[in-house]
Every structure is written in C-alpha cells, then in structure tokens.
Design a protein around this motif. Structure first.
Motif, PDB file in Angstrom:
ATOM      1  N   HIS A   1       0.818  -1.206   0.000  1.00  0.00           N
ATOM      2  CA  HIS A   1       0.000   0.000   0.000  1.00  0.00           C
ATOM      3  C   HIS A   1       0.858   1.266   0.000  1.00  0.00           C
ATOM      4  O   HIS A   1       0.457   2.293  -0.577  1.00  0.00           O
ATOM      5  CB  HIS A   1      -0.946  -0.020   1.196  1.00  0.00           C
ATOM      6  CG  HIS A   1      -2.086  -0.978   1.032  1.00  0.00           C
ATOM      7  ND1 HIS A   1      -3.025  -1.196   2.016  1.00  0.00           N
ATOM      8  CD2 HIS A   1      -2.429  -1.784  -0.015  1.00  0.00           C
ATOM      9  CE1 HIS A   1      -3.906  -2.095   1.587  1.00  0.00           C
ATOM     10  NE2 HIS A   1      -3.572  -2.470   0.368  1.00  0.00           N
TER      11      HIS A   1
ATOM     12  N   PHE B   1      -2.696  -1.807  -5.136  1.00  0.00           N
ATOM     13  CA  PHE B   1      -3.944  -2.400  -4.667  1.00  0.00           C
ATOM     14  C   PHE B   1      -3.948  -3.860  -5.089  1.00  0.00           C
ATOM     15  O   PHE B   1      -3.905  -4.162  -6.289  1.00  0.00           O
ATOM     16  CB  PHE B   1      -5.144  -1.669  -5.269  1.00  0.00           C
ATOM     17  CG  PHE B   1      -6.461  -2.285  -4.907  1.00  0.00           C
ATOM     18  CD1 PHE B   1      -7.034  -2.062  -3.656  1.00  0.00           C
ATOM     19  CD2 PHE B   1      -7.138  -3.086  -5.808  1.00  0.00           C
ATOM     20  CE1 PHE B   1      -8.255  -2.636  -3.323  1.00  0.00           C
ATOM     21  CE2 PHE B   1      -8.360  -3.667  -5.488  1.00  0.00           C
ATOM     22  CZ  PHE B   1      -8.910  -3.438  -4.233  1.00  0.00           C
ATOM     23  N   TRP B   2      -4.001  -4.771  -4.132  1.00  0.00           N
ATOM     24  CA  TRP B   2      -3.858  -6.197  -4.422  1.00  0.00           C
ATOM     25  C   TRP B   2      -5.145  -6.761  -5.003  1.00  0.00           C
ATOM     26  O   TRP B   2      -5.156  -7.430  -6.039  1.00  0.00           O
ATOM     27  CB  TRP B   2      -3.438  -6.936  -3.155  1.00  0.00           C
ATOM     28  CG  TRP B   2      -2.906  -8.305  -3.365  1.00  0.00           C
ATOM     29  CD1 TRP B   2      -3.078  -9.101  -4.456  1.00  0.00           C
ATOM     30  CD2 TRP B   2      -2.099  -9.055  -2.458  1.00  0.00           C
ATOM     31  NE1 TRP B   2      -2.431 -10.307  -4.290  1.00  0.00           N
ATOM     32  CE2 TRP B   2      -1.818 -10.302  -3.057  1.00  0.00           C
ATOM     33  CE3 TRP B   2      -1.581  -8.805  -1.188  1.00  0.00           C
ATOM     34  CZ2 TRP B   2      -1.050 -11.283  -2.430  1.00  0.00           C
ATOM     35  CZ3 TRP B   2      -0.823  -9.776  -0.555  1.00  0.00           C
ATOM     36  CH2 TRP B   2      -0.544 -10.998  -1.174  1.00  0.00           C
ATOM     37  N   GLY B   3      -6.228  -6.571  -4.285  1.00  0.00           N
ATOM     38  CA  GLY B   3      -7.515  -7.044  -4.790  1.00  0.00           C
ATOM     39  C   GLY B   3      -7.833  -8.495  -4.511  1.00  0.00           C
ATOM     40  O   GLY B   3      -8.971  -8.925  -4.709  1.00  0.00           O
TER      41      GLY B   3
ATOM     42  N   GLN C   1      -9.627   2.499  -0.672  1.00  0.00           N
ATOM     43  CA  GLN C   1      -8.975   1.369  -1.353  1.00  0.00           C
ATOM     44  C   GLN C   1      -8.226   0.497  -0.368  1.00  0.00           C
ATOM     45  O   GLN C   1      -8.257  -0.738  -0.449  1.00  0.00           O
ATOM     46  CB  GLN C   1      -8.031   1.888  -2.435  1.00  0.00           C
ATOM     47  CG  GLN C   1      -8.728   2.440  -3.663  1.00  0.00           C
ATOM     48  CD  GLN C   1      -7.768   3.101  -4.623  1.00  0.00           C
ATOM     49  OE1 GLN C   1      -6.921   3.909  -4.226  1.00  0.00           O
ATOM     50  NE2 GLN C   1      -7.877   2.752  -5.898  1.00  0.00           N
TER      51      GLN C   1
ATOM     52  N   ASP D   1      -9.019  -3.499   0.518  1.00  0.00           N
ATOM     53  CA  ASP D   1      -8.032  -4.574   0.513  1.00  0.00           C
ATOM     54  C   ASP D   1      -7.995  -5.288   1.865  1.00  0.00           C
ATOM     55  O   ASP D   1      -7.874  -6.516   1.939  1.00  0.00           O
ATOM     56  CB  ASP D   1      -6.644  -4.013   0.188  1.00  0.00           C
ATOM     57  CG  ASP D   1      -6.050  -4.618  -1.081  1.00  0.00           C
ATOM     58  OD1 ASP D   1      -6.725  -5.447  -1.715  1.00  0.00           O
ATOM     59  OD2 ASP D   1      -4.914  -4.269  -1.439  1.00  0.00           O
TER      60      ASP D   1
END
Length: 438
Positions: A143, A148-150, A187, A191
């Motif tokens: 981060h 942004f991993w998702g 965001q 996550d």
C-alpha cells in the motif's frame, strides 16, 4: 515441439526450450516435474526443474500472463517481496497442432512454503498469528508504494522463516494494480476487508478438515490482520505533534521506525505560528533497514528479522572484544570469518536444504542459550553446533528445492570450526569463546 513458440522474457534461459511446451501442463511427464508443496490457485500451477533451479508454471490467458509478468517486474523494481517473473510463453500447440494455453513462468522462491505446508499436522494459534502478522507487513509495504492487491489471502502468499517469525512474499499479482499517486483510504480498507474475509475462509476450511488446534479461532485470527495492519500503518505514516522542548521525540520516532525495519527517506518537520509545537510526519518510508546494514557490512542477504538477529550478534561480538574503537566494517569482516562462516560450513551437505544459513544461525543461537541454561554454564559454540545439527536440524524437513543432494555426515561439525580448516577457530585458546563473556 510443433508450432511457433513465442517467449517473452527480460533474459531467456535456453533450458526453457527443453521443457515439453507441446504437452498440456496437467499431462507433463514426471521427470519434468518437481514435487513441491503448492498453495491453492484458480489456475493450474505445476513446478518444474530448470537446470539448478525450480520454476512455477501457471496456465492462464495471454493477456493475464503478460499483465502479471509486467506487474511482478514493477514490484521487483520497487523492492517489494514477491516471486521473480521469468517468462510469458504463448503460441503453444500440441503435436496435432491444437492450441494450448499460454503460461506465466516464475522462479520458485527457495526456502519458501505455502501456508498449508508450514505445519505438519495441525495449525496452532501462535503460528497462524505469525502468518497473519507477516501478511499484514507485506500489505502495508504494498500500500505504501500504491499497489492495490484485490485478492489478499494466505493462499496468494509464500512464507519464509525469518528468525522465528515469517516473511511474506506476494505470489499472485493477477488482480493487482499500481496507482502512481497512492491509494485512497477507501482502497486500503477494501483490501483489508478482502484479506479479513479470505483469511477467515481459509482457516475455517482448515478447521472443517480437522487441520487446526482446538484453541484456534479462525475469526479472531483473521480479525487480527486489521489491528496489525493499522498499528503498523499509523507508525509508518501517521503524524505526531509535541512541544518544541521535546525535540528528542524526533529521534525516538526514527528509532522506532528503524526497529520495525524501515528507513525514512524524508521526514517533514513543521512548527506552528507560535513556535511552541512541532509536528513530524514521515513522508516516504522504505523497508529493509537491517537488511541494508547487514549487506553493507558483510555482504549477507537475509530476511529483515534474520538481519536484526545477526547484527545483534555482531554488535555483541564487538562489545565483548572491546573493538568499539575499530572501524565497523573491519569488525564485521572479522565476525563473518571467525563466527558466521565456520558455523555455516559445519552444516553437512545433506542438511543444507533444511533451512537457509541465516535461519540456521538464528536457531543455533537459541539452541546454545537453552543448552547453557540447562547446564548452568556457558556451552562452547562447537559443542552447541554438534548438538543442534544432530538433535534439531537433522529432524527438520527440507525447505529448499534440492534434488539428488550428495551425502555427508553430522560428525563434520567440529572439524568445520577446527584449526585444520585454515580459519581462526571460534574458541581459540588465545581468545576465549566470545559468547561466554556476554
């Protein structure tokens, strides 16, 4: 191999061409496959031998393979712990000319394991907590650089032992996206919620299969990533105000960040209109403080916690021999030659796939401390090495990708640190075992 194979890679290993790309991945012959533990994946993934290395081959679409390959390369440039992308292979076809799925090829991370392989029978609460804490650190690092991993989960992560803790490495970047101007709070929280739900599901799945101890609460453990993440995020990025007379708080904040393993690239310091209050806020925070110091002094590339442990040992060595007036790099080289390298050489060849050298050294220090407490005396290092190799390391499973290892004997432990090696022995008669002084 039929058809015109297309390989996209920064540097191509010619051995890639020897693999059976004209065969569906699920049908690859056993002689090409490396039997290593795998995590859960939405795609078919298999490990294969590539020279002295092991690679992971994932069947996917060409678009997803290229996107993940570029994303992993970008994360590597940002020094984020992740697997190394090697190639994207498209235009595969079988012997009849029928098309086969494209693949993404990554290098297997030595001494790493998926979370399900880190416990032999049941997952204990303390192990689960350490895994989640490691994942929280990785998520914070991602981060900070705007990633942004998702799809945050234990399954999409590999873990390496790091001086009693774990270090987490990103494996699957398929759903990730880099934002040049950083992530919004929304965001980051999204996550985090994905992480909490996925971890709870993974642990509940283990619980349903009888793979967790009775004391482990999957929901409580999964909720723990929220607390661990937010505590670390606040320490790394939060602002702090204090009276101008308490300027020592600036050094204290920097010291706390260094202890957490982070370096400050830039620190904003502001005073208010009255000049009586100071406000500080780290602007850019970089991980790997202890790793960088250890590499600079010794050339050893280890995990962050391992680096901290080795540096503590080095600092103790320096203090015990009253070498504080000598150049730090000179003392570090002496410690490396007199202490660390002899211990590493003492490990027989057939045991070197158990743990990486820095983790062996960390465990040895703990083992020697326990022996000394039980014996009521300072146990010499050579004696501790022999005991550790035969009673601890020999009974561990291999955590490296090693094939057809040569043989050796545990009895070489004492020889490895004896004068016959040509190196200065650890417990030389002219200079007592330094650890007996500290």
């Amino acid at each position: 191999m039929s058809g015109s194979l297309s390989i996209t890679a920064a540097t191509v290993d010619s051995a890639l061409l020897d693999l059976p790309w004209d065969v569906p991945l699920e049908a690859w012959p056993s002689e090409a496959i490396a039997a290593l533990p795998k995590g859960i994946s939405r795609h078919l993934v298999r490990f294969a031998r590539l020279g002295d290395h092991v690679i992971a081959v994932k069947e996917t679409t060409a678009e997803l393979a290229r996107g993940e390959y570029e994303m992993l390369r970008a994360l590597q440039r940002l020094e984020i712990p992740c697997v190394e992308p090697l190639a994207v292979i498209t235009n595969r076809s079988d012997a009849d000319g029928d098309p086969l799925k494209p693949v993404l090829v990554t290098r297997h991370l030595r001494f790493s394991l998926p979370y399900r392989a880190l416990f032999s029978q049941t997952l204990r609460p303390d192990t689960a907590t350490r895994l989640v804490d490691a994942l929280a650190v990785l998520l914070v690092r991602l981060h900070i650089v705007g990633f942004f991993w998702g799809d945050v989960s234990l399954s999409n992560t590999l873990f390496r032992r790091d001086a009693g803790a774990f270090a987490a490495y990103l494996v699957d970047a398929e759903t990730g996206k880099l934002y040049e101007h950083g992530l919004s709070d929304g965001q980051r929280e999204h996550d985090l919620e994905i992480a909490r739900v996925n971890i709870a599901g993974e642990l509940l799945d283990l619980e349903a299969g009888g793979r967790v101890s009775d004391e482990l609460d999957p929901v409580r453990i999964s909720d723990g990533i929220l607390e661990a993440y937010r505590r670390l995020w606040q320490e790394l990025t939060g602002s702090e105000s204090f009276p101008r007379a308490e300027r020592w708080r600036i050094d204290e904040r920097v010291a706390r960040l260094n202890e957490l393993g982070f370096d400050i690239e830039e620190l904003q310091i502001r005073t208010d209109d009255t000049g009586s209050t100071v406000r500080i806020q780290p602007k850019v925070v970089d991980a790997g403080h202890h790793q960088r110091r250890l590499i600079r002094l010794t050339g050893l590339d280890t995990g962050e916690n391992q680096a901290r442990r080795l540096l503590n040992d080095l600092d103790s060595y320096r203090a015990a021999f009253e070498k504080n007036d000598l150049d730090e790099e000179v003392v570090a080289h002496e410690w490396l030659v007199r202490v660390f390298e002899p211990v590493v050489r003492a490990v027989p060849v057939e045991l070197r796939g158990k743990l990486e050298p820095a983790e062996v050294f960390h465990e040895l220090l703990d083992h020697r401390r326990r022996l000394s407490q039980e014996a009521g005396r300072d146990v010499p290092l050579a004696e501790a090495v022999t005991s550790y190799l035969s009673t601890v390391l020999a009974h561990r499973r291999d955590e490296a990708a090693m094939f057809n290892p040569p043989t050796g004997t545990v009895t070489t432990a004492l020889d490895a640190i004896a004068p016959a090696t040509g190196t200065v022995p650890v417990d030389d008669d002219d200079e007592d075992d330094w650890r007996s002084k500290v």
